[in-house]
Motif scaffolding. Structure first.
Motif, PDB file in Angstrom:
ATOM      1  N   ASP A  68      -2.436  -5.836  -9.341  1.00 54.04           N
ATOM      2  CA  ASP A  68      -3.015  -4.544  -8.978  1.00 54.04           C
ATOM      3  C   ASP A  68      -3.333  -3.776 -10.248  1.00 54.04           C
ATOM      4  OD1 ASP A  68      -0.545  -3.845  -9.953  1.00 54.04           O
ATOM      5  OD2 ASP A  68       0.040  -2.646  -8.210  1.00 54.04           O
ATOM      6  N   ALA A 109       0.664 -11.026  -8.136  1.00 50.46           N
ATOM      7  CA  ALA A 109       0.305  -9.868  -7.316  1.00 50.46           C
ATOM      8  C   ALA A 109      -0.325  -8.862  -8.276  1.00 50.46           C
ATOM      9  CB  ALA A 109       1.533  -9.288  -6.613  1.00 50.46           C
ATOM     10  N   TYR A 111      -3.869  -9.180  -3.745  1.00 49.28           N
ATOM     11  CA  TYR A 111      -2.647  -8.553  -4.255  1.00 49.28           C
ATOM     12  C   TYR A 111      -1.551  -8.531  -3.188  1.00 49.28           C
ATOM     13  CZ  TYR A 111       0.793  -5.038  -5.240  1.00 49.28           C
ATOM     14  OH  TYR A 111       1.997  -4.400  -5.387  1.00 49.28           O
TER      15      TYR A 111
END
Length: 348
Positions: A134, A132, A116
């Motif tokens: 998360d 990215a 991430y």
């Protein structure tokens, strides 16, 4: 309009004003992303500003001592993040001549940098088309596409990664990733998502089926283990006995007052007196309780009481143990609730 177009139009109108978004400095993005792990944005802002004032570049940070770095991290918790960040910038200076790598695979090889964080740095600082992913992104895409897989499992994460790559634009991947961050933080929130104000509501399968509140699927969290502790505020000639925690484990390298774990809470005074003698070679009378805190970590919870202790005899101190007075000008990085007590005693 496509998913990315709707999302980006919303983002350009509603983007949060965050200090690390002032420029595309990879080091500053790195610092912010590490600080934001397990920590709320509002809590991070002040820490980030102080950090950048003291360590404006990775070269400056690389020259700092670990103790100073931990002191500036004081209160953010999860101190391994700070140690890894320090090790990472030192590696960038030693291996890459102080220039931050610009691709996610190389960035990910730095200490403490996962997929991430590498994706965030590469996309925001260098416009690399890399996700990215998360908790925010897993939640958003689980609702958008009504995914019934456990988001802690790799199979679900791979499915989300595939979907993100399908919808990520080529011209502004960093903005796309930041738009997802903002959407997850302000609209597609964990509980009671604000679907009526979501720019992607017309595309969301979870919302259409009215199951957005049940997504994403995740296992039930275990309650943190409760541990009872007693700490001694051992006073001798205006100085307090303190020790540095071991270099490995919880709150590694941080400072604390002498502390013992209690098997039975009612034996606090006796256990503390015995611990001072056996572990520190110091004898003291244990008086009244001065402070009490409940401090929760991810997997454990401290129920810790601090007792006033008056020193009357002792042997030479062991390594990592010292006497500390409020007149010393070099504040120490304190472990968890010990910081609150140190502040109250004028030691921090």
């Amino acid at each position: 309009m496509t998913l990315s177009t709707q999302l980006l139009n919303w983002y350009y109108e509603n983007a949060r004003d965050l200090p690390w978004r002032k420029d595309k400095d990879a080091y500053k993005i790195w610092v912010s992303e590490i600080m934001l792990q397990q920590t709320r944005v509002e809590a991070v802002k002040d820490y980030y500003q102080r950090w950048i004032e003291r360590f404006p570049t990775l070269e400056v940070l690389a020259e700092a001592s670990e103790q100073e770095v931990l002191k500036y991290w004081q209160g953010l918790g999860y101190y391994t993040r700070a140690r890894n960040l320090l090790a990472g910038v030192r590696e960038v200076c030693a291996t890459y001549g102080g220039e931050m790598p610009n691709d996610e695979r190389t960035i990910q090889r730095l200490p403490g940098v996962g997929e991430y964080t590498a994706g965030a740095i590469a996309s925001i600082a260098y416009d690399r088309r890399t996700p990215a992913i998360d908790g925010n992104v897993l939640r958003i895409f689980s609702r958008l596409f009504c995914l019934d897989g456990d988001i802690t499992k790799q199979a679900t994460k791979r499915e989300v990664d595939h979907l993100v790559r399908q919808h990520m634009p080529y011209n502004c991947p960093g903005d796309f990733n930041q738009a997802l961050m903002d959407l997850g933080a302000t609209v597609c929130i964990p509980r009671n998502p604000r679907c009526q104000m979501c720019p992607l509501a017309n595309l969301c399968e979870g919302y259409a089926r009215e199951v957005q509140d049940t997504l994403p699927v995740r296992p039930v969290k275990k309650e943190p283990l409760l541990i009872h502790l007693a700490a001694g505020l051992v006073l001798r000639d205006g100085q307090y006995l303190v020790r540095r925690r071991p270099e490995r484990g919880l709150l590694a390298g941080m400072w604390e007052f002498p502390t013992v774990e209690l098997t039975e809470k009612r034996f606090a005074v006796e256990s503390l007196k015995e611990g001072l003698q056996n572990e520190f070679g110091q004898e003291a009378t244990v008086g009244k309780r001065e402070f009490h805190y409940i401090h929760t970590f991810s997997h454990r919870k401290w129920d810790i009481s601090f007792y006033h202790c008056q020193w009357f005899a002792g042997s030479e101190l062991l390594e990592g143990v010292r006497w500390l007075s409020s007149t010393e000008g070099n504040p120490l990085p304190w472990a968890g609730p010990h910081h609150k007590v140190a502040l109250a005693l004028g030691l921090a």
